[in-house]
Design an enzyme around this catalytic site. Structure first.
Site, mmCIF file in Angstrom:
data_model
loop_
_atom_site.group_PDB
_atom_site.id
_atom_site.type_symbol
_atom_site.label_atom_id
_atom_site.label_comp_id
_atom_site.label_asym_id
_atom_site.label_seq_id
_atom_site.Cartn_x
_atom_site.Cartn_y
_atom_site.Cartn_z
ATOM 1 N N GLU A 1 -33.450 52.695 29.461
ATOM 2 C CA GLU A 1 -32.578 53.858 29.674
ATOM 3 C C GLU A 1 -31.106 53.471 29.749
ATOM 4 O O GLU A 1 -30.340 54.042 30.521
ATOM 5 C CB GLU A 1 -33.015 54.660 30.911
ATOM 6 C CG GLU A 1 -34.332 55.389 30.700
ATOM 7 C CD GLU A 1 -34.562 56.538 31.663
ATOM 8 O OE1 GLU A 1 -33.624 56.905 32.401
ATOM 9 O OE2 GLU A 1 -35.687 57.066 31.678
ATOM 10 N N HIS B 1 -35.484 53.568 40.019
ATOM 11 C CA HIS B 1 -36.615 52.667 39.816
ATOM 12 C C HIS B 1 -36.418 51.392 40.625
ATOM 13 O O HIS B 1 -35.284 50.995 40.915
ATOM 14 C CB HIS B 1 -36.768 52.290 38.340
ATOM 15 C CG HIS B 1 -37.311 53.390 37.482
ATOM 16 N ND1 HIS B 1 -38.510 53.293 36.816
ATOM 17 C CD2 HIS B 1 -36.813 54.613 37.164
ATOM 18 C CE1 HIS B 1 -38.731 54.409 36.135
ATOM 19 N NE2 HIS B 1 -37.704 55.219 36.330
#
Length: 584
Positions: free
Chosen positions: A292, A566
């Site tokens: 990402e 995350h």
């Protein structure tokens, strides 16, 4: 054939691409700022309450009008730019390759393993959510450019610390202790979204498009990178020396932050796997795989930050516009988001785009990057190489069939890449697959993926079997609304939270139930783990026959607390070569 730095075949095509993007950028920026001014993160809302700021509705109202007008004014220019930009994507190679030429070629290779018969390699993976700022805010993360700079500095700080192992000779010794958090000064907690609120300086709400230095204080601004093989071993005769080290490091840390980090953390051994939760990135990671990293400016900031450590970086990986070419059914607005940094020279690299994405995921060119790196040469002067693969699978819940198809593609693409690039006179000593798989090993909704044949090819150190985690595993997906809560807003606090099962339940995303079935989790006598969707896998049947792999350490990393949703993961592998391997 050596990898080319630019993805375009010549300067003319590069120029057309640059002109086209220059026309598109004002419109893209206006739309991004329109979204950003209307969407606040929970941290920003808390700051406004504490500062008793009541002007935000006016800012949203007038800012929305301003950026919407700019969007409309620049839209015709963007359309013209699109007509220049889109066609040249058909001849674009799928990544930029950044290489730092070393003073000596020997600096890029692993030395000594051919004599010792053993080598150690570190891998790390992290999803950074570096989307355009307005889009990232829907994940409760803003200020993409600032976060990219802060993430780069934190990673380098962890990687460049001395790799120190401390041995304690006493009846209570549990073995090797991992590096101290206080050996290097830690990053000051006043970075965005990763600090106690009373001490956090207010962030400017102006555009984050500036390319200048970002005001994220770093306690140790002069980092000296030590060679990968420099390992200092300190042996003490009693636990009191460790206690003294704890006290000294606490005194040292009080000047820079409110609560000093714990100095030493012992590697825990369960199921024959050493593991730990670390508030710093593991020292001397050899290959770093990120997901990402969609924003191009953020990718360049990361590249600049990581280049002193990693001499070989692939970024802006993926395809754009119509893919496959001449088919407008799937237009790619974003690249794959993959970003790979390696200490070792990259000999070959290949990217494949998943053809079966749907919904919002179809706007991004998610796929698989496979690469072959040169480790060095053995005693017989054979090339010693390794393979690593990075991916990011389809995201929406309930689409297990799509992810299973992508897992099958990954197996085939990796096999094809290795078959096409295999040379008879070389040794393969590791084969690693990592990335954000967007499914976990405990959700009933992910049963299809949990039973996929990929896990028969590759070994997951945290997995006991389909649908069953090892008891020490930890979920890697955080609950987005709670990203800035006091229990998890600094690396040290997030570390303590992850080590507590009761606290993990509050901040790690829970499993996803199957449709129409109530969730029963965890089972009796089983620990609460949560969704672990970030993986680093390895396999042995594709490496040289006289090599075998041992796990040195599995790491759950809290160093990016407040900067991503995350938990990064790390894996260090020991590759042991049989003494008679060279005589085969």
């Amino acid at each position: 054939m050596a990898l080319q730095a630019s993805p375009f075949p010549n300067g003319f095509v590069t120029g057309i691409h640059a002109v086209g993007w220059a026309f598109i950028l004002p419109c893209f920026w206006s739309l991004d700022r329109l979204l950003a001014v209307c969407k606040s993160t929970t941290w920003e809302r808390a700051q406004r309450v504490e500062q008793e700021c009541y002007l935000h509705p006016l800012k949203v109202f007038f800012g929305s009008i301003l950026f919407f007008i700019l969007f409309l004014v620049t839209a015709p220019l963007a359309l013209l730019g699109l007509l220049l930009w889109a066609p040249v994507q058909a001849c674009r190679r799928p990544f930029y390759y950044h290489r730092v030429t070393p003073f000596s070629p020997e600096k890029e290779t692993h030395k000594g393993f051919e004599l010792a018969g053993k080598a150690s390699f570190g891998f790390a993976a992290a999803n950074l959510c570096l989307l355009p700022d307005g889009v990232a805010r829907f994940n409760n993360l803003g200020h993409t450019q600032r976060r990219a700079s802060a993430i780069g500095r934190r990673i380098v700080q962890g990687l460049c610390r001395p790799h120190i192992r401390i041995f304690v000779d006493s009846p209570s010794s549990i073995g090797t202790l991992s590096p101290s958090n206080s050996i290097l000064n830690t990053v000051n907690s006043s970075t965005y979204g990763a600090t106690d609120r009373p001490t956090q300086p207010p962030l400017s709400h102006s555009s984050d498009s500036g390319e200048g230095p970002v005001s994220v204080p770093v306690a140790n601004s002069h980092v000296v990178c030590l060679p990968c093989d420099d390992v200092e071993e300190v042996r003490t005769d009693s636990p009191s020396a460790v206690t003294a080290s704890d006290q000294n490091s606490s005194q040292h840390g009080q000047a820079g932050q409110q609560s000093a980090p714990r100095a030493l953390h012992g590697l825990r051994h369960q199921d024959d796997v050493p593991w730990e939760v670390s508030s710093l990135f593991p020292a001397n990671v050899d290959i770093l795989c990120l997901e990402e990293v969609f924003d191009k400016r953020a990718a360049k900031k990361l590249t600049e930050a990581l280049r002193p450590v990693f001499g070989h970086i692939l970024y802006d990986i993926g395809v754009y516009a119509c893919y496959p070419p001449c088919r407008c059914s799937s237009f790619k607005f974003f690249n794959s988001g993959l970003f790979v940094a390696s200490r070792f020279p990259i000999l070959e690299a290949q990217y494949h785009c998943f053809p079966n994405s749907s919904g919002e995921d179809a706007l991004a060119a998610k796929g698989l990057l496979s690469a072959k790196v040169l480790i060095g040469r053995n005693q017989k002067q054979k090339k010693v190489v390794g393979y690593f693969n990075s991916t990011h699978l389809h995201a929406p819940e309930g689409d297990g069939e799509i992810r299973c198809e992508q897992l099958s593609m990954i197996i085939k693409w990796i096999s094809d890449f290795q078959a096409a690039n295999k040379e008879p006179d070389e040794e393969v000593i590791f084969d690693v697959l990592c990335g954000d798989f967007n499914f976990d090993n405990c959700s009933p909704d992910d049963t299809l993926e949990q039973n996929h044949s990929l896990f028969e090819c590759y070994t997951d150190p945290c997995r006991a079997g389909p649908g069953k985690e090892k008891p020490w595993a930890i979920g890697t997906l955080l609950e987005q609304p709670t990203l800035y809560e006091d229990d998890i807003n600094t690396p040290e606090k997030l570390q303590r939270t992850l080590e507590s099962e009761e606290l993990r339940k509050q901040y790690v995303s829970p499993p996803v139930p199957a449709k129409g079935c109530p969730l029963v989790y965890p089972e009796n006598s089983q620990p609460w783990i949560g969704r672990r969707i970030d993986y680093i896998l390895y396999r042995e049947n594709s490496i040289s026959k006289h090599c075998r792999t041992e796990i040195e350490e599995v790491t759950f990393i809290t160093h990016l607390a407040g900067l991503t949703d995350h938990i990064p993961v790390g894996l260090r592998l020991n590759i042991i070569m049989d003494s008679d391997g060279d005589h085969e």
